[in-house]
Design a protein around this motif. Structure first.
Motif, PDB file in Angstrom:
ATOM      1  N   LEU A   1      19.108  44.160  44.719  1.00 29.79           N
ATOM      2  CA  LEU A   1      20.379  44.283  43.951  1.00 29.79           C
ATOM      3  C   LEU A   1      20.263  45.508  43.018  1.00 29.79           C
ATOM      4  CD1 LEU A   1      21.737  40.857  42.919  1.00 29.79           C
ATOM      5  CD2 LEU A   1      22.759  42.498  44.374  1.00 29.79           C
ATOM      6  N   ARG A   2      21.323  46.243  42.762  1.00 27.76           N
ATOM      7  CA  ARG A   2      21.167  47.041  41.683  1.00 27.76           C
ATOM      8  C   ARG A   2      21.933  46.887  40.567  1.00 27.76           C
ATOM      9  NH1 ARG A   2      22.167  53.760  41.496  1.00 27.76           N
ATOM     10  NH2 ARG A   2      24.504  52.873  41.600  1.00 27.76           N
ATOM     11  N   LEU A   3      21.623  46.566  39.406  1.00 22.48           N
ATOM     12  CA  LEU A   3      22.337  46.382  38.223  1.00 22.48           C
ATOM     13  C   LEU A   3      22.596  47.373  37.480  1.00 22.48           C
ATOM     14  CD1 LEU A   3      20.562  42.955  37.219  1.00 22.48           C
ATOM     15  CD2 LEU A   3      22.367  43.009  38.937  1.00 22.48           C
ATOM     16  N   ALA A   4      23.849  47.317  36.719  1.00 20.37           N
ATOM     17  CA  ALA A   4      24.098  48.512  35.977  1.00 20.37           C
ATOM     18  C   ALA A   4      24.486  48.030  34.713  1.00 20.37           C
ATOM     19  CB  ALA A   4      25.119  49.430  36.351  1.00 20.37           C
ATOM     20  N   CYS A   5      24.026  48.994  33.318  1.00 22.62           N
ATOM     21  CA  CYS A   5      24.518  48.627  32.203  1.00 22.62           C
ATOM     22  C   CYS A   5      25.156  49.871  31.695  1.00 22.62           C
ATOM     23  CB  CYS A   5      23.255  48.219  31.467  1.00 22.62           C
ATOM     24  SG  CYS A   5      23.689  48.213  29.588  1.00 22.62           S
TER      25      CYS A   5
ATOM     26  N   GLN B   1      34.247  50.885  18.792  1.00 18.73           N
ATOM     27  CA  GLN B   1      33.652  49.461  18.980  1.00 18.73           C
ATOM     28  C   GLN B   1      32.582  49.757  19.979  1.00 18.73           C
ATOM     29  OE1 GLN B   1      36.718  47.032  19.659  1.00 18.73           O
ATOM     30  NE2 GLN B   1      35.369  45.127  19.388  1.00 18.73           N
ATOM     31  N   VAL B   2      31.273  49.122  19.674  1.00 19.36           N
ATOM     32  CA  VAL B   2      30.241  49.099  20.535  1.00 19.36           C
ATOM     33  C   VAL B   2      30.492  47.922  21.832  1.00 19.36           C
ATOM     34  CG1 VAL B   2      27.968  48.597  20.972  1.00 19.36           C
ATOM     35  CG2 VAL B   2      28.808  49.731  18.858  1.00 19.36           C
ATOM     36  N   HIS B   3      30.139  48.812  22.882  1.00 22.12           N
ATOM     37  CA  HIS B   3      30.336  47.778  24.172  1.00 22.12           C
ATOM     38  C   HIS B   3      29.368  48.194  25.141  1.00 22.12           C
ATOM     39  CE1 HIS B   3      34.432  46.240  23.768  1.00 22.12           C
ATOM     40  NE2 HIS B   3      35.024  47.414  23.277  1.00 22.12           N
ATOM     41  N   LEU B   4      28.730  46.930  25.724  1.00 23.14           N
ATOM     42  CA  LEU B   4      27.795  47.012  26.814  1.00 23.14           C
ATOM     43  C   LEU B   4      28.122  46.195  27.709  1.00 23.14           C
ATOM     44  CD1 LEU B   4      25.745  46.735  23.876  1.00 23.14           C
ATOM     45  CD2 LEU B   4      24.001  47.326  25.465  1.00 23.14           C
ATOM     46  N   VAL B   5      28.248  46.894  29.127  1.00 21.51           N
ATOM     47  CA  VAL B   5      29.002  46.249  30.283  1.00 21.51           C
ATOM     48  C   VAL B   5      28.034  46.047  31.309  1.00 21.51           C
ATOM     49  CG1 VAL B   5      30.719  46.056  31.812  1.00 21.51           C
ATOM     50  CG2 VAL B   5      31.166  46.768  29.509  1.00 21.51           C
ATOM     51  N   GLU B   6      27.598  45.096  31.926  1.00 22.11           N
ATOM     52  CA  GLU B   6      26.854  44.760  32.996  1.00 22.11           C
ATOM     53  C   GLU B   6      27.657  44.532  34.253  1.00 22.11           C
ATOM     54  OE1 GLU B   6      24.684  42.574  29.358  1.00 22.11           O
ATOM     55  OE2 GLU B   6      26.533  42.820  30.518  1.00 22.11           O
ATOM     56  N   SER B   7      26.992  45.053  35.229  1.00 23.41           N
ATOM     57  CA  SER B   7      27.707  44.907  36.629  1.00 23.41           C
ATOM     58  C   SER B   7      26.655  44.829  37.516  1.00 23.41           C
ATOM     59  CB  SER B   7      28.691  45.771  36.734  1.00 23.41           C
ATOM     60  OG  SER B   7      28.210  46.780  36.972  1.00 23.41           O
ATOM     61  N   GLY B   8      26.987  44.434  38.867  1.00 25.65           N
ATOM     62  CA  GLY B   8      26.193  44.665  40.066  1.00 25.65           C
ATOM     63  C   GLY B   8      25.423  43.075  40.450  1.00 25.65           C
ATOM     64  N   GLY B   9      25.887  42.085  39.933  1.00 24.86           N
ATOM     65  CA  GLY B   9      25.177  40.785  40.270  1.00 24.86           C
ATOM     66  C   GLY B   9      25.895  40.305  41.404  1.00 24.86           C
ATOM     67  N   GLY B  10      25.395  39.111  41.885  1.00 26.01           N
ATOM     68  CA  GLY B  10      25.821  38.556  42.881  1.00 26.01           C
ATOM     69  C   GLY B  10      24.622  37.735  43.717  1.00 26.01           C
ATOM     70  N   LEU B  11      25.182  37.250  45.054  1.00 24.98           N
ATOM     71  CA  LEU B  11      24.393  36.358  45.826  1.00 24.98           C
ATOM     72  C   LEU B  11      23.622  37.266  46.698  1.00 24.98           C
ATOM     73  CD1 LEU B  11      23.584  33.482  46.815  1.00 24.98           C
ATOM     74  CD2 LEU B  11      25.719  33.489  48.079  1.00 24.98           C
ATOM     75  N   VAL B  12      22.351  37.056  46.973  1.00 21.98           N
ATOM     76  CA  VAL B  12      21.563  37.780  47.679  1.00 21.98           C
ATOM     77  C   VAL B  12      20.278  36.904  48.240  1.00 21.98           C
ATOM     78  CG1 VAL B  12      20.003  38.476  45.947  1.00 21.98           C
ATOM     79  CG2 VAL B  12      20.216  39.878  48.193  1.00 21.98           C
ATOM     80  N   HIS B  13      20.243  36.989  49.642  1.00 18.99           N
ATOM     81  CA  HIS B  13      18.814  36.443  50.040  1.00 18.99           C
ATOM     82  C   HIS B  13      17.603  36.746  49.569  1.00 18.99           C
ATOM     83  CE1 HIS B  13      21.406  34.085  52.815  1.00 18.99           C
ATOM     84  NE2 HIS B  13      21.919  35.229  53.360  1.00 18.99           N
ATOM     85  N   ALA B  14      16.648  35.818  49.728  1.00 15.94           N
ATOM     86  CA  ALA B  14      15.196  36.219  49.240  1.00 15.94           C
ATOM     87  C   ALA B  14      14.931  37.235  50.078  1.00 15.94           C
ATOM     88  CB  ALA B  14      14.602  34.850  49.482  1.00 15.94           C
ATOM     89  N   GLY B  15      14.137  38.337  49.128  1.00 11.15           N
ATOM     90  CA  GLY B  15      13.536  39.561  49.940  1.00 11.15           C
ATOM     91  C   GLY B  15      14.661  40.709  50.046  1.00 11.15           C
ATOM     92  N   GLY B  16      15.753  40.384  49.452  1.00  7.20           N
ATOM     93  CA  GLY B  16      16.833  41.303  49.554  1.00  7.20           C
ATOM     94  C   GLY B  16      16.858  42.114  48.091  1.00  7.20           C
TER      95      GLY B  16
END
Length: 134
Positions: free
Chosen positions: A18-22, A1-16
């Motif tokens: 983030l690293r997202l993963a798939c 079964q095919v899956h794609l899972v994202e992670s790494g989101g969140g709350l960050v201040h402007a200028g900051g």
């Protein structure tokens, strides 16, 4: 079964940053293309998603949205079946839900996938939410 899972989101201040993963799994063969799409807050009902990066492993072609050029880095770890999107100098308008999608059927080009295709992906992850505060 095919899956794609994202992670790494969140709350960050402007200028900051983030690293997202798939992370993908279950594909019987190689997908034709993969991409990152962003859905802005309040547009969930419209189903509008902006294609910000698309990549085809078939020929190595890539597409980057103008809105992110110079502010993000893409990397891939084949051993982990994971694609990373690192976003720097984040702005409040970068907020939204980020989705990873893979194309296994009709594929014309990475630009078409990101910009014009009404069905840009055949498989989607559940999304990861990014909120950038001012």
């Amino acid at each position: 079964q095919v899956h794609l899972v994202e992670s790494g989101g969140g709350l960050v201040h402007a200028g900051g940053s983030l690293r997202l993963a798939c992370t993908t799994s279950g594909f019987p063969g190689s997908y034709k293309a993969i991409g990152w799409f962003r859905q802005a807050p309040g547009e969930e009902n419209e189903g509008v998603r902006e294609g910000i990066y698309c990549y085809s492993p078939t020929d190595g072609s890539t597409y980057y949205a103008d809105s992110v050029v110079g502010r993000f880095t893409i990397s891939r770890d084949s051993a982990k079946n994971t694609m990373y999107l690192e976003r720097n100098s984040l702005r409040p308008e970068d907020s939204g839900t980020y989705y990873c999608t893979a194309k296994t059927t009709r594929f014309l080009s990475v630009r078409n996938m990101c910009v014009a295709d009404p069905v840009p992906g055949d498989y989607w992850g559940q999304g990861t939410q990014v909120t950038v505060s001012s």
